[in-house]
Design an enzyme around this catalytic site. Structure first.
Site, PDB file in Angstrom:
ATOM      1  N   TYR A   1     -35.041  21.354  14.505  1.00  0.00           N
ATOM      2  CA  TYR A   1     -33.649  20.977  14.753  1.00  0.00           C
ATOM      3  C   TYR A   1     -33.526  20.555  16.206  1.00  0.00           C
ATOM      4  CZ  TYR A   1     -28.735  21.044  15.742  1.00  0.00           C
ATOM      5  OH  TYR A   1     -27.485  20.669  16.161  1.00  0.00           O
TER       6      TYR A   1
ATOM      7  N   ALA B   1       0.823  -1.215   0.000  1.00  0.00           N
ATOM      8  CA  ALA B   1       0.000   0.000   0.000  1.00  0.00           C
ATOM      9  C   ALA B   1       0.855   1.262   0.000  1.00  0.00           C
ATOM     10  CB  ALA B   1      -0.909  -0.002   1.226  1.00  0.00           C
ATOM     11  N   ALA B   2       2.086   1.148  -0.516  1.00  0.00           N
ATOM     12  CA  ALA B   2       2.985   2.301  -0.448  1.00  0.00           C
ATOM     13  C   ALA B   2       2.962   3.145  -1.720  1.00  0.00           C
ATOM     14  CB  ALA B   2       4.412   1.823  -0.194  1.00  0.00           C
ATOM     15  N   GLY B   3       2.267   2.655  -2.741  1.00  0.00           N
ATOM     16  CA  GLY B   3       2.291   3.361  -4.027  1.00  0.00           C
ATOM     17  C   GLY B   3       1.725   4.765  -3.919  1.00  0.00           C
TER      18      GLY B   3
ATOM     19  N   LYS C   1      -3.922   6.245  -1.889  1.00  0.00           N
ATOM     20  CA  LYS C   1      -5.007   5.569  -2.632  1.00  0.00           C
ATOM     21  C   LYS C   1      -5.845   4.645  -1.750  1.00  0.00           C
ATOM     22  CE  LYS C   1      -3.801   2.624  -5.985  1.00  0.00           C
ATOM     23  NZ  LYS C   1      -3.458   2.184  -7.348  1.00  0.00           N
TER      24      LYS C   1
ATOM     25  N   ARG D   1      -2.498   8.037 -10.400  1.00  0.00           N
ATOM     26  CA  ARG D   1      -3.641   8.114 -11.320  1.00  0.00           C
ATOM     27  C   ARG D   1      -4.928   8.523 -10.613  1.00  0.00           C
ATOM     28  NH1 ARG D   1      -2.215   2.208 -13.630  1.00  0.00           N
ATOM     29  NH2 ARG D   1      -1.130   2.163 -11.629  1.00  0.00           N
TER      30      ARG D   1
ATOM     31  N   ASN E   1      -3.183 -10.542 -15.123  1.00  0.00           N
ATOM     32  CA  ASN E   1      -2.647 -10.769 -13.792  1.00  0.00           C
ATOM     33  C   ASN E   1      -3.489 -10.003 -12.787  1.00  0.00           C
ATOM     34  OD1 ASN E   1      -0.925 -11.145 -11.573  1.00  0.00           O
ATOM     35  ND2 ASN E   1       0.268  -9.310 -12.096  1.00  0.00           N
TER      36      ASN E   1
HETATM   37  C1  UD1 Z   1      -0.182  -4.313 -10.813  1.00  0.00           C
HETATM   38  C2  UD1 Z   1       0.537  -5.436 -11.547  1.00  0.00           C
HETATM   39  C3  UD1 Z   1      -0.259  -5.813 -12.785  1.00  0.00           C
HETATM   40  C4  UD1 Z   1      -1.655  -6.254 -12.343  1.00  0.00           C
HETATM   41  C5  UD1 Z   1      -2.321  -5.156 -11.539  1.00  0.00           C
HETATM   42  C6  UD1 Z   1      -3.591  -5.697 -10.937  1.00  0.00           C
HETATM   43  C7  UD1 Z   1       2.927  -5.216 -11.144  1.00  0.00           C
HETATM   44  C8  UD1 Z   1       4.213  -4.776 -11.699  1.00  0.00           C
HETATM   45  N1  UD1 Z   1       1.865  -4.989 -11.908  1.00  0.00           N
HETATM   46  O1  UD1 Z   1      -0.217  -3.182 -11.666  1.00  0.00           O
HETATM   47  O2  UD1 Z   1       0.370  -6.865 -13.466  1.00  0.00           O
HETATM   48  O3  UD1 Z   1      -2.419  -6.580 -13.491  1.00  0.00           O
HETATM   49  O4  UD1 Z   1      -1.482  -4.745 -10.442  1.00  0.00           O
HETATM   50  O5  UD1 Z   1      -4.273  -4.677 -10.231  1.00  0.00           O
HETATM   51  O6  UD1 Z   1       2.883  -5.792 -10.068  1.00  0.00           O
HETATM   52  N2  UD1 Z   1       2.876  -0.450  -4.518  1.00  0.00           N
HETATM   53  C9  UD1 Z   1       3.785  -0.262  -3.502  1.00  0.00           C
HETATM   54  N3  UD1 Z   1       5.041   0.198  -3.817  1.00  0.00           N
HETATM   55  C10 UD1 Z   1       5.420   0.455  -5.078  1.00  0.00           C
HETATM   56  C11 UD1 Z   1       4.478   0.249  -6.134  1.00  0.00           C
HETATM   57  C12 UD1 Z   1       3.229  -0.195  -5.811  1.00  0.00           C
HETATM   58  O7  UD1 Z   1       3.484  -0.495  -2.329  1.00  0.00           O
HETATM   59  O8  UD1 Z   1       6.567   0.837  -5.269  1.00  0.00           O
HETATM   60  C13 UD1 Z   1       1.530  -0.909  -4.179  1.00  0.00           C
HETATM   61  C14 UD1 Z   1       0.483   0.146  -4.507  1.00  0.00           C
HETATM   62  O9  UD1 Z   1       0.213   0.928  -3.358  1.00  0.00           O
HETATM   63  C15 UD1 Z   1      -0.721  -0.686  -4.897  1.00  0.00           C
HETATM   64  C16 UD1 Z   1      -0.136  -2.008  -5.373  1.00  0.00           C
HETATM   65  O10 UD1 Z   1       1.193  -2.041  -4.935  1.00  0.00           O
HETATM   66  O11 UD1 Z   1      -1.581  -0.930  -3.800  1.00  0.00           O
HETATM   67  C17 UD1 Z   1      -0.189  -2.135  -6.892  1.00  0.00           C
HETATM   68  O12 UD1 Z   1       0.507  -1.065  -7.488  1.00  0.00           O
HETATM   69  P1  UD1 Z   1      -0.031  -0.348  -8.799  1.00  0.00           P
HETATM   70  O13 UD1 Z   1       0.914   0.727  -9.133  1.00  0.00           O
HETATM   71  O14 UD1 Z   1      -1.451  -0.025  -8.671  1.00  0.00           O
HETATM   72  O15 UD1 Z   1       0.165  -1.533  -9.844  1.00  0.00           O
HETATM   73  P2  UD1 Z   1      -0.658  -1.698 -11.196  1.00  0.00           P
HETATM   74  O16 UD1 Z   1      -0.123  -0.746 -12.201  1.00  0.00           O
HETATM   75  O17 UD1 Z   1      -2.097  -1.647 -10.914  1.00  0.00           O
HETATM   76 MG    MG Z   2      -3.145  -1.071  -9.277  1.00  0.00          MG
END
Ligand code: UD1
Ligand code: MG
Length: 443
Positions: free
Chosen positions: A346, A13-15, A26, A19, A167
């Site tokens: 009220y 959950a670090a992303g 997120k 988008r 995936n």
């Molecule tokens: C990812 C998959 C993709 C799959 C999709 C399904 C990879 C490379 N891609 O893409 O194949 O079809 O999920 O939903 O795995 N996160 C981190 N640190 C990071 C990057 C991401 O913690 O450095 C976390 C994000 O917070 C998120 C999750 O990993 O909760 C997925 O990351 P996201 O960037 O959404 O991957 P997708 O592009 O959706």
């Molecule tokens: Mg994703």
């Protein structure tokens, strides 16, 4: 099959959630009144893992608070889903079993599918065929149908993009190999990131074929955009409405009724169209909620009637067979059994006793610009229309308040309160007035 092997779950959950175009992480965006990570955690917990580790970025304190008491691992820089698993490893030093890696932006996972993944003796991955595969990694098969590799959409050829099997993002990996395989990930892709999706190729070299568990999905998969968030909200609402109806509530037009994850509706509850339930609403049996009402944080006891156009919030309690009518707002108040506030009122920071009647236009003045004050209304009290109750103030049992009163002092039991200017009567005055005015106009 080795279902009894210990299980650990890592949730990524670090992303940045770029988008989403949001200042909020997120996974903290709400679906049916609770952050999306809350939905995922519920499913994760139902698998009875030894531990759950949530990977967040520095400064994501709200995520840490939302997932407490689970462990938090910090990914310092967001270098991809493969890199994100690495900080969780230090919490798994003494762990020996299966490690299920879940993506925090996929709140609705099917427990049975996860169990199938965990049950596989080796490496497994979840796959989906959503209506819209946009943005997902594609599952590339060997000639014999086994998984060859996963290609991210950005890295895929046009032919690969036509592959519908995607995936889902979730892997179950033996702890014995997790660290080794992660350390072999490389960043030779268009995003320059460490992809978790490269694990199957690496594992193959160690003799591990990846077991692909396909799950049925008719909608989008994963939340990367606001549109996908709304699609998940729609799914959540459908499920919650079904649950409410299965429990014996009538939803006259389900598509217009919005429920929260924790809404509880009793038997023979009738909900008219366009009603919104925020968090913390419990409705007992036989209650009717009329159209266009907005409810949050309230217990509504059996047989009560709410709305149309009622707003109730802030730790409220509506008693058995009580009535809260149109354009009535109730905030942080208790309404006694059989009490009524039928129109335009009220009621804030107030206790209303049993069978009391609150007339149209009654307002509790609970706020002096700095502090909130309480109004106490006993049993069997009658508050005449358009009365203003200036808190703190107490009306004891059986008090009768004349319409239009501004009540500033406590009223003893069974007393009459009339707190308004006296009525002036001048007999014949109106006729004289009209005569004088029309004479002036005529001249
Ligand atoms: C990812 C998959 C993709 C799959 C999709 C399904 C990879 C490379 N891609 O893409 O194949 O079809 O999920 O939903 O795995 N996160 C981190 N640190 C990071 C990057 C991401 O913690 O450095 C976390 C994000 O917070 C998120 C999750 O990993 O909760 C997925 O990351 P996201 O960037 O959404 O991957 P997708 O592009 O959706
Ligand atoms: Mg994703």
């Amino acid at each position: 099959m080795s279902q009894k092997e210990p299980l650990a779950i890592i949730i990524l959950a670090a992303g940045k959630g770029t988008r989403m175009k949001s200042d909020k992480p997120k996974v903290m965006h709400d679906i049916a009144g609770r952050p999306m990570i809350g939905w995922l955690l519920e499913t994760a917990q139902s698998l009875n893992p030894q531990k759950i580790i949530v990977v967040t970025a520095p400064g994501m304190d709200d995520v840490a608070a939302a997932v407490a008491p689970h462990q938090i691992a910090i990914q310092k820089e967001q270098k991809g889903t493969g890199d994100a698993v690495k900080p969780a490893l230090e919490f798994l030093k003494d762990f020996n079993g299966k490690v299920l890696v879940l993506l925090g932006d996929e709140p609705f996972l099917d427990k049975a599918v996860l169990e199938e993944m965990i049950g596989w003796n080796g490496l497994s991955v979840m796959a989906v065929r959503p209506l819209s595969p946009k943005g997902l990694g594609r599952m590339i098969a060997n000639d014999d149908g086994t998984l060859h590799s996963i290609v991210e959409e950005r890295d895929a050829s046009e032919d690969q993009k036509n592959i519908r099997l995607c995936n889902a993002g979730n892997f179950c990996i033996p702890s014995s190999h997790l660290g080794k395989w992660l350390s072999q990930l490389q960043t030779n892709n268009t995003q320059g990131e460490y992809y978790l999706t490269d694990i199957p190729k690496i594992a193959e070299k160690d003799g591990y074929l990846t077991y692909v568990v396909e799950t049925d999905v008719q909608w989008v998969w994963g939340i990367n955009t606001r549109a996908e968030l709304s699609e998940h909200e729609r799914m959540a609402q459908m499920r919650l409405r079904d649950r409410a109806m299965a429990g014996g509530a009538t939803l006259i037009d389900p598509n217009t009724i919005y429920l929260a994850f924790d809404t509880v509706l009793g038997k023979d509850v009738v909900v008219e169209p366009n009603v919104f339930f925020g968090r913390g609403v419990r409705v007992e049996d036989g209650v009717t909620i009329h159209a266009f009402s907005h409810l949050q944080d309230v217990l509504i006891k059996a047989g009560a009637s709410i709305g149309p156009f009622a707003r109730i919030r802030g730790d409220a309690l509506i008693g058995t067979n009580a009535k809260i009518g149109n354009f009535v707002e109730v905030k942080k108040s208790t309404i006694g059994d059989g009490a009524k506030a039928n129109h335009l009122a009220y009621i804030g920071d107030c206790d209303v006793g049993k069978k009391s009647n609150i007339g149209a236009g009654t307002i509790t003045c609970n706020y002096d610009g700095f502090d909130k004050h309480k109004t106490k209304i006993g049993d069997g009290v009658f508050v005449g229309s358009n009365s203003t109750l200036v808190a703190p103030v107490t009306l004891e049992d059986g008090v009768f308040v004349g319409a239009g009163s501004v009540v500033t002092h406590n009223a003893p039991k069974d007393s009459l309160i009339v707190a308004r200017s006296h009525q002036l009567i001048k007999k014949g005055w109106a006729a004289l007035y009209r005569a004088r005015k029309s004479k002036n106009k005529g001249s």
